[in-house]
Design a protein around this motif. Structure first.
Motif, PDB file in Angstrom:
ATOM      1  N   ILE A 185       9.436   5.962   2.182  1.00  0.00           N
ATOM      2  CA  ILE A 185       8.611   6.165   3.372  1.00  0.00           C
ATOM      3  C   ILE A 185       7.189   5.707   3.120  1.00  0.00           C
ATOM      4  CG2 ILE A 185       7.625   7.958   4.871  1.00  0.00           C
ATOM      5  CD1 ILE A 185      10.234   9.515   4.541  1.00  0.00           C
ATOM      6  N   ASN A 186       6.710   5.901   1.909  1.00  0.00           N
ATOM      7  CA  ASN A 186       5.327   5.550   1.582  1.00  0.00           C
ATOM      8  C   ASN A 186       5.055   4.061   1.709  1.00  0.00           C
ATOM      9  OD1 ASN A 186       6.299   7.963  -0.120  1.00  0.00           O
ATOM     10  ND2 ASN A 186       4.085   8.244  -0.116  1.00  0.00           N
ATOM     11  N   GLN A 187       6.027   3.234   1.342  1.00  0.00           N
ATOM     12  CA  GLN A 187       5.806   1.792   1.340  1.00  0.00           C
ATOM     13  C   GLN A 187       6.701   1.033   2.305  1.00  0.00           C
ATOM     14  OE1 GLN A 187       6.190   1.580  -2.987  1.00  0.00           O
ATOM     15  NE2 GLN A 187       4.045   0.995  -3.092  1.00  0.00           N
ATOM     16  N   GLY A 188       7.569   1.746   2.988  1.00  0.00           N
ATOM     17  CA  GLY A 188       8.374   1.108   4.021  1.00  0.00           C
ATOM     18  C   GLY A 188       9.383   0.106   3.522  1.00  0.00           C
ATOM     19  N   ILE A 189      10.027   0.394   2.374  1.00  0.00           N
ATOM     20  CA  ILE A 189      10.994  -0.549   1.805  1.00  0.00           C
ATOM     21  C   ILE A 189      12.242   0.192   1.314  1.00  0.00           C
ATOM     22  CG2 ILE A 189       9.353  -2.335   1.121  1.00  0.00           C
ATOM     23  CD1 ILE A 189       9.389  -1.114  -1.704  1.00  0.00           C
ATOM     24  N   PRO A 190      13.405  -0.448   1.371  1.00  0.00           N
ATOM     25  CA  PRO A 190      14.617   0.148   0.798  1.00  0.00           C
ATOM     26  C   PRO A 190      14.517   0.172  -0.714  1.00  0.00           C
ATOM     27  CG  PRO A 190      15.041  -2.101   1.496  1.00  0.00           C
ATOM     28  CD  PRO A 190      13.656  -1.778   1.960  1.00  0.00           C
ATOM     29  N   THR A 191      15.030   1.220  -1.326  1.00  0.00           N
ATOM     30  CA  THR A 191      14.960   1.353  -2.782  1.00  0.00           C
ATOM     31  C   THR A 191      16.336   1.447  -3.434  1.00  0.00           C
ATOM     32  OG1 THR A 191      14.796   3.773  -2.600  1.00  0.00           O
ATOM     33  CG2 THR A 191      12.724   2.516  -2.649  1.00  0.00           C
TER      34      THR A 191
ATOM     35  N   PRO B 138       0.823  -1.214   0.000  1.00  0.00           N
ATOM     36  CA  PRO B 138       0.000   0.000   0.000  1.00  0.00           C
ATOM     37  C   PRO B 138       0.856   1.262   0.000  1.00  0.00           C
ATOM     38  CG  PRO B 138      -0.012  -1.044   2.172  1.00  0.00           C
ATOM     39  CD  PRO B 138       0.667  -2.001   1.250  1.00  0.00           C
ATOM     40  N   ASN B 139       0.328   2.321  -0.599  1.00  0.00           N
ATOM     41  CA  ASN B 139       1.030   3.596  -0.706  1.00  0.00           C
ATOM     42  C   ASN B 139       0.500   4.560   0.354  1.00  0.00           C
ATOM     43  OD1 ASN B 139       2.552   5.762  -1.558  1.00  0.00           O
ATOM     44  ND2 ASN B 139       1.200   6.269  -3.275  1.00  0.00           N
ATOM     45  N   GLU B 140       1.170   4.599   1.496  1.00  0.00           N
ATOM     46  CA  GLU B 140       0.754   5.494   2.568  1.00  0.00           C
ATOM     47  C   GLU B 140       1.224   6.923   2.292  1.00  0.00           C
ATOM     48  OE1 GLU B 140       0.606   3.698   6.726  1.00  0.00           O
ATOM     49  OE2 GLU B 140       2.374   2.710   5.860  1.00  0.00           O
TER      50      GLU B 140
ATOM     51  N   ALA C 241       8.645  -8.151   3.587  1.00  0.00           N
ATOM     52  CA  ALA C 241       7.611  -7.118   3.528  1.00  0.00           C
ATOM     53  C   ALA C 241       6.425  -7.581   2.685  1.00  0.00           C
ATOM     54  CB  ALA C 241       8.197  -5.829   2.962  1.00  0.00           C
ATOM     55  N   ILE C 242       6.711  -8.217   1.552  1.00  0.00           N
ATOM     56  CA  ILE C 242       5.641  -8.715   0.687  1.00  0.00           C
ATOM     57  C   ILE C 242       4.884  -9.842   1.385  1.00  0.00           C
ATOM     58  CG2 ILE C 242       5.144  -9.908  -1.485  1.00  0.00           C
ATOM     59  CD1 ILE C 242       7.551  -8.411  -2.695  1.00  0.00           C
ATOM     60  N   TYR C 243       5.628 -10.759   1.998  1.00  0.00           N
ATOM     61  CA  TYR C 243       5.004 -11.907   2.679  1.00  0.00           C
ATOM     62  C   TYR C 243       4.089 -11.446   3.808  1.00  0.00           C
ATOM     63  CZ  TYR C 243       4.567 -16.216   5.389  1.00  0.00           C
ATOM     64  OH  TYR C 243       4.065 -17.288   6.083  1.00  0.00           O
ATOM     65  N   CYS C 244       4.564 -10.534   4.661  1.00  0.00           N
ATOM     66  CA  CYS C 244       3.756 -10.063   5.795  1.00  0.00           C
ATOM     67  C   CYS C 244       2.505  -9.328   5.317  1.00  0.00           C
ATOM     68  CB  CYS C 244       4.587  -9.155   6.698  1.00  0.00           C
ATOM     69  SG  CYS C 244       5.848 -10.031   7.656  1.00  0.00           S
ATOM     70  N   HIS C 245       2.629  -8.600   4.224  1.00  0.00           N
ATOM     71  CA  HIS C 245       1.460  -7.890   3.696  1.00  0.00           C
ATOM     72  C   HIS C 245       0.434  -8.866   3.126  1.00  0.00           C
ATOM     73  CE1 HIS C 245      -1.030  -4.995   1.585  1.00  0.00           C
ATOM     74  NE2 HIS C 245      -0.828  -5.671   0.459  1.00  0.00           N
TER      75      HIS C 245
ATOM     76  N   GLU D  84       0.121 -12.191   3.654  1.00  0.00           N
ATOM     77  CA  GLU D  84      -0.370 -13.195   4.596  1.00  0.00           C
ATOM     78  C   GLU D  84      -1.150 -12.591   5.763  1.00  0.00           C
ATOM     79  OE1 GLU D  84      -0.166 -16.537   4.294  1.00  0.00           O
ATOM     80  OE2 GLU D  84       0.729 -16.215   2.312  1.00  0.00           O
ATOM     81  N   TYR D  85      -0.744 -11.397   6.211  1.00  0.00           N
ATOM     82  CA  TYR D  85      -1.330 -10.828   7.426  1.00  0.00           C
ATOM     83  C   TYR D  85      -1.879  -9.416   7.253  1.00  0.00           C
ATOM     84  CZ  TYR D  85       1.497 -14.616   9.382  1.00  0.00           C
ATOM     85  OH  TYR D  85       2.066 -15.836   9.653  1.00  0.00           O
ATOM     86  N   GLY D  86      -1.603  -8.784   6.101  1.00  0.00           N
ATOM     87  CA  GLY D  86      -2.034  -7.407   5.918  1.00  0.00           C
ATOM     88  C   GLY D  86      -1.316  -6.456   6.854  1.00  0.00           C
ATOM     89  N   GLU D  87      -0.063  -6.795   7.214  1.00  0.00           N
ATOM     90  CA  GLU D  87       0.706  -6.009   8.172  1.00  0.00           C
ATOM     91  C   GLU D  87       2.069  -5.642   7.590  1.00  0.00           C
ATOM     92  OE1 GLU D  87      -0.968  -8.543  12.037  1.00  0.00           O
ATOM     93  OE2 GLU D  87       1.193  -8.379  11.663  1.00  0.00           O
ATOM     94  N   LYS D  88       2.728  -4.676   8.262  1.00  0.00           N
ATOM     95  CA  LYS D  88       4.108  -4.380   7.925  1.00  0.00           C
ATOM     96  C   LYS D  88       5.005  -5.484   8.466  1.00  0.00           C
ATOM     97  CE  LYS D  88       3.608   0.643   7.738  1.00  0.00           C
ATOM     98  NZ  LYS D  88       4.089   1.958   8.248  1.00  0.00           N
TER      99      LYS D  88
END
Length: 389
Positions: A159-165, A116-118, A331-335, A337-341
């Protein structure tokens, strides 16, 4: 498994590594430099590195031992015939960097389309910062201080997606500012601490169509062009369009905006070219920079990236990229499987689920039959050996 080999299987592990599978289909091929085939292919190398980070191994020695003694690792992660510590070390320090860079870039794109794009109302925000990596004295290239060796990773973090780029590697004394323009793309906003304050860079970023929100030093000289209204009872106490620096020395060519605010008796002075945001939003954007610090904490503590399994600059970059790829997969797995960060709690649950699946597989009728047959063969072999004596 990432690359199914033998009898053992785990749906949870397959789910975890599945985003990499399609990328591998068009990944540059790693070829042997001579006539002899590779003992450790790139797929084997990637498999081992992902396993290293998923299970938080402390060292390369521990990983090699696990690949030879743990049934799951031996059957599904290690290459056919196993791998020696020297062969693994040679591969990490000399091969696979191009392929890992390719997978990292493609996985960033894939994660960007899934997560998700926060904070979309604030634009595309990229936190930029560096982090020191403790090195050993034999790592002669990692200059820092006399009697101390350190490398430095330079990171871009969405910051929007919580991942290193992005990631770049230098010695511990490597300058951080030159990487800002490389990390940012037009339309993105770099969010930086005051170590990145450079008036020439502020002008350059604006010319390139890139934005910034950067904390600056309190005593920075400024020429006020226009002052905006602030309330006396508000935590934001200053908002103005200015030219930063001293005329004829280091003054910005383009106007910037300076927002000053106070939180918990601490004052912040922030420069930006984002005139489209309110003063409160500028303060919020800078506050969100903390997300990269949280990432560094995870990076150092949970992924064991700083338990070095490489000594060369090449090998350390290989290890860092593998760690970043692992983080993206988590990050992809947690989103999904659980809808979480991503959290260490969920990763530990993943490891437990994999272990439980394997135990269930070992206790299945077919597995018990295979074990019984193996025991019978060993018993016959012992009897024949005893008869000969």
């Amino acid at each position: 498994m990432l690359f199914p080999k033998k009898k053992i299987d785990s749906c949870n592990y397959n789910s975890y590594v599945s985003p990499v599978k399609s990328i591998l289909e068009y990944c540059p091929e790693l070829k042997s430099r001579g006539d002899r085939p590779l003992k450790l292919t790139f797929k084997d190398q990637l498999n081992a590195l992902l396993y290293f980070h998923l299970y938080e191994h402390e060292s390369g020695r521990e990983l090699i031992q696990e690949l030879s003694e743990n049934e799951f690792a031996r059957q599904c992660i290690a290459p056919d015939g196993g791998i020696s510590r020297s062969s693994f070390s040679e591969a990490i320090n000399n091969r696979g960097l191009e392929q890992l860079q390719f997978i990292f870039k493609e996985l960033v794109k894939k994660a960007g389309s899934i997560l998700p794009n926060e904070f979309s109302e604030l634009g595309e925000l990229i936190a930029i910062d560096g982090s020191l990596i403790d090195a050993c004295l034999s790592m002669y290239w990692a200059d820092y201080r006399k009697g101390s060796k350190k490398a430095k990773g330079h990171f871009g973090f969405s910051i929007n997606q919580g991942i290193p780029t992005h990631v770049y590697l230098t010695d511990g004394n490597g300058a951080e500012r030159p990487f800002v323009s490389t990390i940012l793309s037009p339309g993105q906003t770099g969010v930086m601490d005051r170590g990145y304050q450079c008036h020439d860079d502020f002008d350059l970023l604006q010319e390139e169509g890139k934005s910034f929100v950067c904390r600056i030093k309190e005593l920075t000289t400024r020429t006020v062009l226009e002052k905006y209204h602030t309330s006396d009872d508000d935590f934001v106490f200053y908002d103005a369009k200015v030219l930063l620096g001293t005329h004829g020395v280091n003054q910005t060519k383009n106007p910037v905006r300076v927002v000053e605010y106070e939180v918990d008796d601490k004052k912040y002075y922030v420069a930006t070219d984002r005139f489209d945001l309110s003063a409160h939003q500028v303060a919020e954007v800078y506050k969100l920079r903390w997300s990269i610090e949280s990432f560094f904490k995870w990076w150092k503590k949970s992924l064991k990236v700083y338990h070095l399994i490489a000594r060369s600059e090449y090998g350390l970059m290989v290890q860092m990229l593998a760690g970043l790829i692992s983080y993206l997969l988590m990050a992809i797995y947690c989103h999904e499987e659980y809808g979480e960060k991503v959290t260490i709690k969920r990763i530990r649950e993943l490891r437990t689920d994999i272990f439980n699946e394997l135990c269930a597989g070992e206790n299945s009728p077919s597995a018990r039959k295979k074990v019984s047959k193996t025991k019978r063969n060993k018993k016959k072999k012992r009897k024949r050996s005893y008869a000969k004596t």
